[in-house]
Scaffold this active site. Structure first.
Site, PDB file in Angstrom:
ATOM      1  N   VAL A   1       0.831  -1.218   0.000  1.00  0.00           N
ATOM      2  CA  VAL A   1       0.000   0.000   0.000  1.00  0.00           C
ATOM      3  C   VAL A   1       0.861   1.262   0.000  1.00  0.00           C
ATOM      4  O   VAL A   1       0.352   2.363   0.154  1.00  0.00           O
ATOM      5  CB  VAL A   1      -0.969   0.025   1.223  1.00  0.00           C
ATOM      6  CG1 VAL A   1      -2.011  -1.065   1.117  1.00  0.00           C
ATOM      7  CG2 VAL A   1      -0.202  -0.085   2.539  1.00  0.00           C
TER       8      VAL A   1
ATOM      9  N   ARG B   1       4.166   2.433  -2.312  1.00  0.00           N
ATOM     10  CA  ARG B   1       4.276   2.821  -3.718  1.00  0.00           C
ATOM     11  C   ARG B   1       4.664   1.597  -4.541  1.00  0.00           C
ATOM     12  O   ARG B   1       5.461   0.763  -4.099  1.00  0.00           O
ATOM     13  CB  ARG B   1       5.341   3.919  -3.910  1.00  0.00           C
ATOM     14  CG  ARG B   1       4.864   5.310  -3.564  1.00  0.00           C
ATOM     15  CD  ARG B   1       3.892   5.850  -4.629  1.00  0.00           C
ATOM     16  NE  ARG B   1       3.469   7.220  -4.374  1.00  0.00           N
ATOM     17  CZ  ARG B   1       2.375   7.565  -3.688  1.00  0.00           C
ATOM     18  NH1 ARG B   1       1.589   6.651  -3.163  1.00  0.00           N
ATOM     19  NH2 ARG B   1       2.058   8.844  -3.542  1.00  0.00           N
TER      20      ARG B   1
ATOM     21  N   ASP C   1      -2.508  -2.579  -3.583  1.00  0.00           N
ATOM     22  CA  ASP C   1      -3.203  -1.330  -3.928  1.00  0.00           C
ATOM     23  C   ASP C   1      -2.333  -0.494  -4.850  1.00  0.00           C
ATOM     24  O   ASP C   1      -2.830   0.410  -5.508  1.00  0.00           O
ATOM     25  CB  ASP C   1      -3.543  -0.532  -2.663  1.00  0.00           C
ATOM     26  CG  ASP C   1      -4.353   0.712  -2.994  1.00  0.00           C
ATOM     27  OD1 ASP C   1      -5.420   0.555  -3.641  1.00  0.00           O
ATOM     28  OD2 ASP C   1      -3.921   1.830  -2.652  1.00  0.00           O
TER      29      ASP C   1
ATOM     30  N   GLU D   1       1.513   1.870 -13.048  1.00  0.00           N
ATOM     31  CA  GLU D   1       0.087   2.183 -12.847  1.00  0.00           C
ATOM     32  C   GLU D   1      -0.371   3.042 -14.011  1.00  0.00           C
ATOM     33  O   GLU D   1       0.326   4.018 -14.320  1.00  0.00           O
ATOM     34  CB  GLU D   1      -0.119   2.938 -11.525  1.00  0.00           C
ATOM     35  CG  GLU D   1      -0.040   2.023 -10.337  1.00  0.00           C
ATOM     36  CD  GLU D   1      -0.191   2.741  -9.000  1.00  0.00           C
ATOM     37  OE1 GLU D   1      -0.653   3.899  -8.989  1.00  0.00           O
ATOM     38  OE2 GLU D   1       0.171   2.148  -7.989  1.00  0.00           O
TER      39      GLU D   1
ATOM     40  N   HIS E   1      -5.010   1.841  -6.559  1.00  0.00           N
ATOM     41  CA  HIS E   1      -4.432   2.951  -5.789  1.00  0.00           C
ATOM     42  C   HIS E   1      -5.542   3.805  -5.140  1.00  0.00           C
ATOM     43  O   HIS E   1      -5.605   5.024  -5.334  1.00  0.00           O
ATOM     44  CB  HIS E   1      -3.543   3.825  -6.697  1.00  0.00           C
ATOM     45  CG  HIS E   1      -2.514   4.598  -5.937  1.00  0.00           C
ATOM     46  ND1 HIS E   1      -1.217   4.757  -6.372  1.00  0.00           N
ATOM     47  CD2 HIS E   1      -2.568   5.266  -4.762  1.00  0.00           C
ATOM     48  CE1 HIS E   1      -0.543   5.487  -5.508  1.00  0.00           C
ATOM     49  NE2 HIS E   1      -1.350   5.811  -4.513  1.00  0.00           N
ATOM     50  N   VAL E   2      -6.376   3.118  -4.384  1.00  0.00           N
ATOM     51  CA  VAL E   2      -7.528   3.801  -3.781  1.00  0.00           C
ATOM     52  C   VAL E   2      -7.573   3.650  -2.264  1.00  0.00           C
ATOM     53  O   VAL E   2      -8.540   4.068  -1.625  1.00  0.00           O
ATOM     54  CB  VAL E   2      -8.866   3.243  -4.353  1.00  0.00           C
ATOM     55  CG1 VAL E   2      -9.058   3.648  -5.791  1.00  0.00           C
ATOM     56  CG2 VAL E   2      -8.926   1.717  -4.209  1.00  0.00           C
TER      57      VAL E   2
ATOM     58  N   ALA F   1      -6.346   5.060   0.243  1.00  0.00           N
ATOM     59  CA  ALA F   1      -6.493   6.235   1.112  1.00  0.00           C
ATOM     60  C   ALA F   1      -7.851   6.908   0.964  1.00  0.00           C
ATOM     61  O   ALA F   1      -8.241   7.717   1.804  1.00  0.00           O
ATOM     62  CB  ALA F   1      -5.400   7.259   0.780  1.00  0.00           C
TER      63      ALA F   1
HETATM   64  N1  LIG Z   1      -1.928   3.593  -1.420  1.00  0.00           N
HETATM   65  C1  LIG Z   1      -2.210   4.883  -1.306  1.00  0.00           C
HETATM   66  O1  LIG Z   1      -3.242   5.348  -1.760  1.00  0.00           O
HETATM   67  C2  LIG Z   1      -1.264   5.780  -0.538  1.00  0.00           C
HETATM   68  C3  LIG Z   1      -1.793   6.931   0.067  1.00  0.00           C
HETATM   69  C4  LIG Z   1      -0.979   7.727   0.841  1.00  0.00           C
HETATM   70  C5  LIG Z   1       0.367   7.423   0.957  1.00  0.00           C
HETATM   71  N2  LIG Z   1       0.880   6.327   0.329  1.00  0.00           N
HETATM   72  C6  LIG Z   1       2.327   6.031   0.429  1.00  0.00           C
HETATM   73  O2  LIG Z   1       2.615   5.634   1.766  1.00  0.00           O
HETATM   74  C7  LIG Z   1       3.854   6.242   2.154  1.00  0.00           C
HETATM   75  C8  LIG Z   1       3.929   6.322   3.678  1.00  0.00           C
HETATM   76  O3  LIG Z   1       2.963   7.242   4.186  1.00  0.00           O
HETATM   77  P1  LIG Z   1       2.938   7.623   5.743  1.00  0.00           P
HETATM   78  O4  LIG Z   1       1.821   8.552   5.945  1.00  0.00           O
HETATM   79  O5  LIG Z   1       3.030   6.395   6.569  1.00  0.00           O
HETATM   80  O6  LIG Z   1       4.339   8.391   5.829  1.00  0.00           O
HETATM   81  P2  LIG Z   1       5.315   8.581   7.066  1.00  0.00           P
HETATM   82  O7  LIG Z   1       4.523   8.765   8.311  1.00  0.00           O
HETATM   83  O8  LIG Z   1       6.283   9.620   6.653  1.00  0.00           O
HETATM   84  O9  LIG Z   1       6.067   7.164   7.210  1.00  0.00           O
HETATM   85  C9  LIG Z   1       7.126   6.741   6.412  1.00  0.00           C
HETATM   86  C10 LIG Z   1       7.850   5.660   7.210  1.00  0.00           C
HETATM   87  O10 LIG Z   1       8.717   4.949   6.353  1.00  0.00           O
HETATM   88  C11 LIG Z   1       9.926   4.703   7.083  1.00  0.00           C
HETATM   89  N3  LIG Z   1      11.017   4.475   6.132  1.00  0.00           N
HETATM   90  C12 LIG Z   1      11.515   5.309   5.187  1.00  0.00           C
HETATM   91  N4  LIG Z   1      12.507   4.704   4.515  1.00  0.00           N
HETATM   92  C13 LIG Z   1      12.633   3.456   5.045  1.00  0.00           C
HETATM   93  C14 LIG Z   1      13.469   2.348   4.784  1.00  0.00           C
HETATM   94  N5  LIG Z   1      14.417   2.393   3.836  1.00  0.00           N
HETATM   95  N6  LIG Z   1      13.312   1.217   5.535  1.00  0.00           N
HETATM   96  C15 LIG Z   1      12.371   1.158   6.522  1.00  0.00           C
HETATM   97  N7  LIG Z   1      11.534   2.183   6.814  1.00  0.00           N
HETATM   98  C16 LIG Z   1      11.675   3.305   6.082  1.00  0.00           C
HETATM   99  C17 LIG Z   1      10.133   5.937   7.914  1.00  0.00           C
HETATM  100  O11 LIG Z   1      11.040   5.644   8.972  1.00  0.00           O
HETATM  101  P3  LIG Z   1      11.426   6.734  10.109  1.00  0.00           P
HETATM  102  O12 LIG Z   1      10.166   6.945  10.913  1.00  0.00           O
HETATM  103  O13 LIG Z   1      12.462   6.039  10.925  1.00  0.00           O
HETATM  104  O14 LIG Z   1      11.879   7.957   9.397  1.00  0.00           O
HETATM  105  C18 LIG Z   1       8.703   6.232   8.358  1.00  0.00           C
HETATM  106  O15 LIG Z   1       8.415   5.544   9.532  1.00  0.00           O
HETATM  107  C19 LIG Z   1       3.832   7.579   1.437  1.00  0.00           C
HETATM  108  O16 LIG Z   1       5.134   8.098   1.254  1.00  0.00           O
HETATM  109  C20 LIG Z   1       3.158   7.266   0.124  1.00  0.00           C
HETATM  110  O17 LIG Z   1       4.101   6.963  -0.887  1.00  0.00           O
HETATM  111  C21 LIG Z   1       0.083   5.484  -0.405  1.00  0.00           C
END
Ligand SMILES: NC(=O)c1ccc[n+]([C@@H]2O[C@H](COP(=O)([O-])OP(=O)(O)OC[C@H]3O[C@@H](n4cnc5c(N)ncnc54)[C@H](OP(=O)(O)O)[C@@H]3O)[C@@H](O)[C@H]2O)c1
Length: 382
Positions: A293, A295, A319, A324, A343-344, A346
């Site tokens: 979920v 990227r 998702d 895509e 990709h839905v 959220a």
């Molecule tokens: N499917 C969808 O519709 C949808 C919707 C929204 C977002 N997303 C995706 O979901 C991602 C995460 O969103 P979020 O709100 O959870 O963001 P977030 O709160 O910024 O969380 C990102 C997490 O990833 C961890 N991280 C980064 N690089 C890493 C690595 N190499 N190995 C292990 N952990 C790593 C970070 O670690 P630290 O805490 O230690 O920095 C952080 O805990 C977004 O960037 C976006 O691409 C998808």
């Protein structure tokens, strides 16, 4: 920076404070509740400390999304703006209109895209991105990297995406897609798969890769279903008490070997592109379920297909895919043990509503020069 150079900022900050006797000096109750519930973090320094911070005007792209009352949103923004002028933009506005507005604005609430970064004038000091993923926020100059503070909606989609991930997981373990297919054909027929291969979630192990806002909400729900949860983060081993162990990214393969279910909640960065590849799938338990979920580009699609075909992975809930839209020719479409959603994850009126509340709250913070919520480090990519 010398004290003399800081003076204009200090004056601007003082003027902003003194002209704001009616300013909202604290978050609204709904913003405060979200900050606490989802663990939103404020920047360590006030935005007023940034070079040339001037909250004279902010442009806001208003998206007519489910759960958003546009008039109410505009009123809340005006209330939070504390004397800062607001120019509203809408999706149908021409590129010229947007360019005209962005040329002179100090802040922008909308979508961080290459065209916004290209059209931005020299005054722009803040962009609040409605997206969480920063992969569209490309094309910035070195100067923009240093002068523009970026915030986003991280953590706000956590509840909806976590429900989506768990929905896919339960559907896969209970063989729901087979029953939905049978139902459309009016067939009352037991599937030989139901509950057989995987068993129940209780006492199984889930590995959450990327314990951020989304990962934490997935972990919370998996723990609630009786699963043991382990996770990885990039920069810390800290985690909530419902996560038994938090490892760092270089422990990913060892931790994957322990997991019955793996959930990708990573941002797409230079470190995470292609991280779920053949070596990774070789390291998983045979028959593990893979949920994605974050990227799509974190997964090497050909390697995922091979792992599913060979039975190394038992099932997948996707998702996000690469590319895509997933092309019609992809073998993933025909696999009975794969659920694909476009990709839905959220998408929910509640997610959009949370986004509205935090956009308003960050405008209040920008206008009054206090620390912004959800700051992004573009050099790290999230
Ligand atoms: N499917 C969808 O519709 C949808 C919707 C929204 C977002 N997303 C995706 O979901 C991602 C995460 O969103 P979020 O709100 O959870 O963001 P977030 O709160 O910024 O969380 C990102 C997490 O990833 C961890 N991280 C980064 N690089 C890493 C690595 N190499 N190995 C292990 N952990 C790593 C970070 O670690 P630290 O805490 O230690 O920095 C952080 O805990 C977004 O960037 C976006 O691409 C998808």
């Amino acid at each position: 920076m010398t004290k003399l150079q800081q003076l204009p900022n200090a004056i601007a900050f003082f003027l902003a404070l003194s002209s704001s006797s009616f300013a909202q000096t604290t978050p609204s109750p709904e913003a405060q509740a979200l900050i606490e519930e989802l663990g939103l973090r404020a920047a360590t320094a006030p935005v007023a400390n940034r070079p040339d911070w001037r909250p004279r005007n902010v442009a806001v792209l208003v998206l007519p999304l489910p759960g958003i009352d546009v008039d109410e949103f505009k009123q809340a923004l005006h209330k939070a703006a504390d004397g800062t002028d607001i120019t509203f933009l809408k999706p149908g506005d021409s590129s010229e209109t947007q360019a005209q507005v962005l040329k002179s604005t100090d802040g922008f609430i909308g979508l961080c895209t290459p065209s916004v970064l290209k059209q931005a004038g020299q005054n722009l000091r803040w962009i609040h991105n409605y997206f969480v993923g920063m992969d569209m926020c490309k094309g910035y100059s070195e100067t923009q990297l240093d002068t523009i503070t970026i915030t986003n909606t991280k953590r706000l989609s956590g509840p909806a995406i976590a429900e989506h991930a768990i929905a896919m997981l339960l559907a896969l373990t209970r063989d729901v897609p087979a029953y939905v297919r049978a139902q459309t054909e009016r067939r009352f027929q037991r599937s030989p798969q139901t509950g057989m291969k995987f068993g129940e979630l209780k006492n199984k192990t889930m590995l959450v890769v990327g314990l951020g806002g989304i990962g934490t909400e997935i972990a919370r729900r998996a723990h609630g279903l009786g699963m043991r949860v382990i996770a990885t983060r990039r920069s810390s081993r800290a985690g909530p008490d419902f996560v038994e162990r938090v490892g760092l990214s270089n422990e990913l393969h060892d931790m994957a070997a322990e997991a019955d279910v793996i959930a990708n909640a990573l941002p797409l960065t230079s470190e995470t592109a292609g991280i779920f590849n053949r070596d990774f799938f070789d390291a998983t338990k045979r028959g593990a379920i893979f949920l994605s979920v974050g990227r799509g580009k974190s997964t090497v699609t050909a390697d995922l297909v091979t792992a599913l075909e060979s039975g190394q992975l038992g099932a997948a809930g996707l998702d996000v895919t690469d590319p895509e839209p997933l092309p019609k020719s992809s073998p993933l479409w025909d696999m009975p043990n794969v659920i694909i959603t476009p990709h839905v994850a959220a998408a929910s009126a509640d997610t959009f509503r949370r986004g509205q509340i935090i956009a308003v709250e960050n405008l209040r913070r920008f206008a009054t020069g206090t620390p912004l919520l959800n700051e992004v480090d573009l050099r790290k990519g999230y």
